[in-house]
Design a protein around this motif. Structure first.
Motif, mmCIF file in Angstrom:
data_model
loop_
_atom_site.group_PDB
_atom_site.id
_atom_site.type_symbol
_atom_site.label_atom_id
_atom_site.label_comp_id
_atom_site.label_asym_id
_atom_site.label_seq_id
_atom_site.Cartn_x
_atom_site.Cartn_y
_atom_site.Cartn_z
ATOM 1 N N ALA A 12 35.115 33.025 34.230
ATOM 2 C CA ALA A 12 36.445 32.515 34.588
ATOM 3 C C ALA A 12 37.028 33.344 35.716
ATOM 4 O O ALA A 12 36.870 34.572 35.750
ATOM 5 N N TYR A 13 37.707 32.658 36.628
ATOM 6 C CA TYR A 13 38.420 33.329 37.710
ATOM 7 C C TYR A 13 39.710 32.562 37.993
ATOM 8 O O TYR A 13 39.669 31.392 38.376
ATOM 9 N N VAL A 41 34.711 35.229 27.156
ATOM 10 C CA VAL A 41 35.199 34.884 28.490
ATOM 11 C C VAL A 41 34.907 36.067 29.409
ATOM 12 O O VAL A 41 35.411 37.174 29.199
ATOM 13 N N ASP A 43 35.750 37.502 32.597
ATOM 14 C CA ASP A 43 36.776 37.386 33.641
ATOM 15 C C ASP A 43 36.323 38.118 34.895
ATOM 16 O O ASP A 43 36.089 39.332 34.866
ATOM 17 N N SER A 46 40.111 38.406 37.797
ATOM 18 C CA SER A 46 41.119 37.441 38.251
ATOM 19 C C SER A 46 42.346 38.150 38.803
ATOM 20 O O SER A 46 42.724 39.231 38.335
ATOM 21 N N THR A 50 44.697 35.597 33.748
ATOM 22 C CA THR A 50 43.649 34.996 32.924
ATOM 23 C C THR A 50 43.265 35.878 31.747
ATOM 24 O O THR A 50 43.240 35.434 30.592
ATOM 25 N N ALA A 51 42.950 37.139 32.011
ATOM 26 C CA ALA A 51 42.510 38.037 30.937
ATOM 27 C C ALA A 51 43.594 38.217 29.878
ATOM 28 O O ALA A 51 43.314 38.208 28.671
ATOM 29 N N VAL A 64 37.720 38.493 25.600
ATOM 30 C CA VAL A 64 37.650 38.523 27.055
ATOM 31 C C VAL A 64 36.987 39.822 27.484
ATOM 32 O O VAL A 64 37.299 40.895 26.973
ATOM 33 N N THR A 66 36.473 41.767 30.935
ATOM 34 C CA THR A 66 36.784 41.842 32.361
ATOM 35 C C THR A 66 35.668 42.580 33.076
ATOM 36 O O THR A 66 35.269 43.679 32.676
#
Length: 263
Positions: A12-13, A41, A43, A46, A50-51, A64, A66
């Motif tokens: 995800a971004y 997720v 990340d 981002s 998002t995170a 999540v 990162t």
């Protein structure tokens, strides 16, 4: 075949606007299919929340991770796959964080994996509303790789796919951590090594969130011509495709059915 434990991995971004609802929809549809669901997720550093949005959901099994640096979709997807394998799940499902699939179709992918004992299941997108240049790029890529695959691959770069762990681990190890287009390499290798692949038609939905086209290519709205960043990416991806999958001594061409099956 049944799956007690499923891991869903999601690069995800800048998906803060839409990712919460997407995750909740996935949980609603996939949880009834197994005893345990992990959603990871990945990340990609981002620049929005998002995170934080994912971390604050408070849904059991949703995590999540990162990334250490922003590296783009391909390396982030590969990091997500590795995280999914580390859970020990009996099925790993990949889907992008932009929410362009329905939760019910993700559940269908899982069901087909179980019922047909498939090593790989691809969600073949229907109803895509991409700009003309992305459609041309996709069509050209399919034509380019068909002679090397030995057959047609209907959606060679689809981000919705499910893997049995042994098949996925072989592919991830072969492609390395930095590939720009790992799913293209995976699709080619799956065809060459005669993995049990199933192709299932799924709906392609508009990107969730306030910005309908995302930020991947450095442009907002619907540009008439390919953004410069996309042109650069396409050039680099073609070079990588030749180096890793198409040239006679390419690493991904070394994969074979006997090696994969441990025979």
């Amino acid at each position: 075949m049944s799956f007690e434990h499923i891991a869903i991995v999601m690069p995800a971004y800048n998906e803060a606007d839409g990712i919460a609802g997407f995750l909740q929809e996935i949980v609603e549809h996939v949880t009834p299919l197994c005893t345990r669901v992990d959603i990871i997720v990945a990340d990609d550093r981002s620049t929005d929340a998002t995170a934080a949005v994912v971390a604050q959901l408070g849904i059991d099994g949703v995590e999540v991770q990162t990334q250490a640096a922003n590296r783009g979709h391909g390396p982030t997807a590969l990091a997500a796959y590795r995280a999914g394998l580390a859970t020990g799940a009996s099925l790993i499902v990949h889907v992008d964080g932009d929410g362009q699939f329905a939760g019910a179709d993700i559940a269908r992918i899982v069901a087909v994996s179980r019922e047909q004992r498939a090593e790989v299941v691809h969600g073949v997108r229907r109803g895509r509303e991409d700009p003309w240049y992305r459609r041309v790029l996709s069509a050209g890529l399919r034509l380019l790789v068909r002679p090397f695959a030995g057959r047609g691959i209907p959606d060679i770069n689809t981000p919705l796919r499910a893997y049995q762990p042994a098949a996925l681990e072989t592919l991830v190890d072969a492609v390395g951590p930095d590939a720009l287009v790992p799913h293209v390499h995976f699709s080619l290798a799956e065809a060459r090594s005669r993995m049990r692949v199933r192709y299932i038609a799924v709906r392609s939905l508009p990107r969730r969130g306030a910005e309908s086209t995302g930020t991947m290519w450095g442009a907002t709205g619907q540009p008439v011509l390919p953004p410069r960043r996309l042109r650069t990416f396409a050039r680099d991806a073609l070079v990588e495709l030749w180096r890793l999958s198409l040239r006679p001594s390419a690493p991904m061409r070394a994969m074979s059915e006997p090696v994969r099956r441990g025979a």
